[in-house]
Design a protein around this motif. Structure first.
Motif, PDB file in Angstrom:
ATOM      1  N   PHE A  65       0.767  -1.066  -0.295  1.00 12.30           N
ATOM      2  CA  PHE A  65      -0.117   0.292  -0.126  1.00 12.30           C
ATOM      3  C   PHE A  65       1.359   1.312   0.010  1.00 12.30           C
ATOM      4  O   PHE A  65       0.906   2.172  -1.144  1.00 12.30           O
ATOM      5  CB  PHE A  65      -1.152   0.003   1.730  1.00 12.30           C
ATOM      6  CG  PHE A  65      -1.504   1.188   1.264  1.00 12.30           C
ATOM      7  CD1 PHE A  65      -2.988   1.113   0.340  1.00 12.30           C
ATOM      8  CD2 PHE A  65      -1.544   2.060   2.245  1.00 12.30           C
ATOM      9  CE1 PHE A  65      -3.631   2.368   0.517  1.00 12.30           C
ATOM     10  CE2 PHE A  65      -2.171   3.499   2.268  1.00 12.30           C
ATOM     11  CZ  PHE A  65      -3.471   3.534   1.619  1.00 12.30           C
ATOM     12  N   SER A  66       1.789   1.408   0.460  1.00  8.02           N
ATOM     13  CA  SER A  66       3.148   2.249   1.112  1.00  8.02           C
ATOM     14  C   SER A  66       3.439   2.853  -0.250  1.00  8.02           C
ATOM     15  O   SER A  66       4.042   3.794  -0.852  1.00  8.02           O
ATOM     16  CB  SER A  66       3.405   2.717   2.178  1.00  8.02           C
ATOM     17  OG  SER A  66       3.061   2.072   3.118  1.00  8.02           O
ATOM     18  N   GLN A  67       3.898   1.563  -1.052  1.00 11.16           N
ATOM     19  CA  GLN A  67       4.764   1.490  -2.152  1.00 11.16           C
ATOM     20  C   GLN A  67       3.807   1.989  -3.807  1.00 11.16           C
ATOM     21  O   GLN A  67       4.182   3.018  -4.181  1.00 11.16           O
ATOM     22  CB  GLN A  67       4.960   0.463  -3.005  1.00 11.16           C
ATOM     23  CG  GLN A  67       6.758  -0.446  -2.275  1.00 11.16           C
ATOM     24  CD  GLN A  67       7.235  -1.293  -2.961  1.00 11.16           C
ATOM     25  OE1 GLN A  67       7.315  -1.531  -3.992  1.00 11.16           O
ATOM     26  NE2 GLN A  67       8.107  -2.559  -2.152  1.00 11.16           N
ATOM     27  N   LYS A  71       3.906   5.043  -5.157  1.00  8.90           N
ATOM     28  CA  LYS A  71       4.120   5.907  -6.661  1.00  8.90           C
ATOM     29  C   LYS A  71       2.188   6.522  -7.176  1.00  8.90           C
ATOM     30  O   LYS A  71       2.946   7.478  -8.683  1.00  8.90           O
ATOM     31  CB  LYS A  71       3.485   4.581  -7.366  1.00  8.90           C
ATOM     32  CG  LYS A  71       3.562   3.899  -8.705  1.00  8.90           C
ATOM     33  CD  LYS A  71       3.551   2.509  -9.159  1.00  8.90           C
ATOM     34  CE  LYS A  71       4.011   2.167 -10.863  1.00  8.90           C
ATOM     35  NZ  LYS A  71       4.663   0.911 -10.509  1.00  8.90           N
ATOM     36  N   ASP A  72       1.332   6.447  -6.834  1.00  7.42           N
ATOM     37  CA  ASP A  72       0.643   7.549  -7.084  1.00  7.42           C
ATOM     38  C   ASP A  72       0.608   9.058  -6.564  1.00  7.42           C
ATOM     39  O   ASP A  72      -0.115  10.036  -7.261  1.00  7.42           O
ATOM     40  CB  ASP A  72      -0.960   7.281  -6.768  1.00  7.42           C
ATOM     41  CG  ASP A  72      -1.249   6.045  -7.088  1.00  7.42           C
ATOM     42  OD1 ASP A  72      -1.015   5.156  -8.291  1.00  7.42           O
ATOM     43  OD2 ASP A  72      -2.612   5.588  -6.593  1.00  7.42           O
ATOM     44  N   GLY A  73       2.105   9.361  -6.105  1.00  8.19           N
ATOM     45  CA  GLY A  73       1.585  11.435  -5.525  1.00  8.19           C
ATOM     46  C   GLY A  73       0.904  11.269  -4.599  1.00  8.19           C
ATOM     47  O   GLY A  73       1.391  12.762  -4.685  1.00  8.19           O
ATOM     48  N   LYS A  74       0.782   9.932  -3.595  1.00  8.05           N
ATOM     49  CA  LYS A  74      -0.215  11.146  -2.998  1.00  8.05           C
ATOM     50  C   LYS A  74       0.373  10.514  -1.458  1.00  8.05           C
ATOM     51  O   LYS A  74      -0.008  10.852  -0.857  1.00  8.05           O
ATOM     52  CB  LYS A  74      -1.829   9.690  -2.697  1.00  8.05           C
ATOM     53  CG  LYS A  74      -2.272   9.875  -3.531  1.00  8.05           C
ATOM     54  CD  LYS A  74      -3.258   9.548  -3.943  1.00  8.05           C
ATOM     55  CE  LYS A  74      -4.095   9.433  -5.139  1.00  8.05           C
ATOM     56  NZ  LYS A  74      -5.273   8.677  -5.306  1.00  8.05           N
ATOM     57  N   GLU A  75       1.641  10.567  -1.598  1.00  9.93           N
ATOM     58  CA  GLU A  75       2.646   9.850  -0.262  1.00  9.93           C
ATOM     59  C   GLU A  75       3.513  10.122  -0.512  1.00  9.93           C
ATOM     60  O   GLU A  75       4.631   9.478  -1.333  1.00  9.93           O
ATOM     61  CB  GLU A  75       1.934   9.120   0.668  1.00  9.93           C
ATOM     62  CG  GLU A  75       3.141   8.550   1.778  1.00  9.93           C
ATOM     63  CD  GLU A  75       2.735   6.405   2.329  1.00  9.93           C
ATOM     64  OE1 GLU A  75       3.236   6.001   2.449  1.00  9.93           O
ATOM     65  OE2 GLU A  75       1.748   6.673   2.531  1.00  9.93           O
ATOM     66  N   PRO A  76       4.606  11.410   0.685  1.00  9.43           N
ATOM     67  CA  PRO A  76       5.918  11.459   0.299  1.00  9.43           C
ATOM     68  C   PRO A  76       6.827  10.331   0.459  1.00  9.43           C
ATOM     69  O   PRO A  76       6.637   9.566   1.103  1.00  9.43           O
ATOM     70  CB  PRO A  76       6.277  12.890   1.221  1.00  9.43           C
ATOM     71  CG  PRO A  76       5.288  12.620   2.324  1.00  9.43           C
ATOM     72  CD  PRO A  76       3.769  11.815   1.316  1.00  9.43           C
TER      73      PRO A  76
END
Length: 92
Positions: A65-67, A71-76
């Motif tokens: 999930f974190s990756q 990848k979606d640019g939603k988490e730094p």
């Protein structure tokens, strides 16, 4: 819930998803299967594993999930913590 052991394949440790795939492989598979809803599907898998008491599988799906979020640019990918001097006064 029953735990399945496989002495031959895992040296006596319970088999988990980590034995079969890496999180990056699971990211690619989730995107191929679920497209834009891959994060939702993976989050569902993580919650299911967590509430079934499968902590190793939960950690696997959380890593996936974190990756996906990165990848979606939603988490730094990294969080910058400013030194105390750069923060400025707490009270103005």
């Amino acid at each position: 819930m029953a735990r399945y052991d496989c002495d031959l394949l895992a040296g006596g440790d319970p088999l988990t998803l980590w034995h079969f795939a890496s999180p990056s492989e699971a990211v690619d598979a989730a995107i191929a299967l679920y497209g834009s809803r891959a994060s939702l599907a993976v989050a569902s898998a993580a919650f299911t594993a967590r509430y079934a008491g499968r902590e190793d599988d939960f950690r696997f799906w959380f890593a996936v999930f974190s990756q996906l979020r990165r990848k979606d640019g939603k988490e730094p990918s990294t969080q910058k913590i400013l030194p105390q001097d750069d923060v400025g006064p707490l009270v103005s």
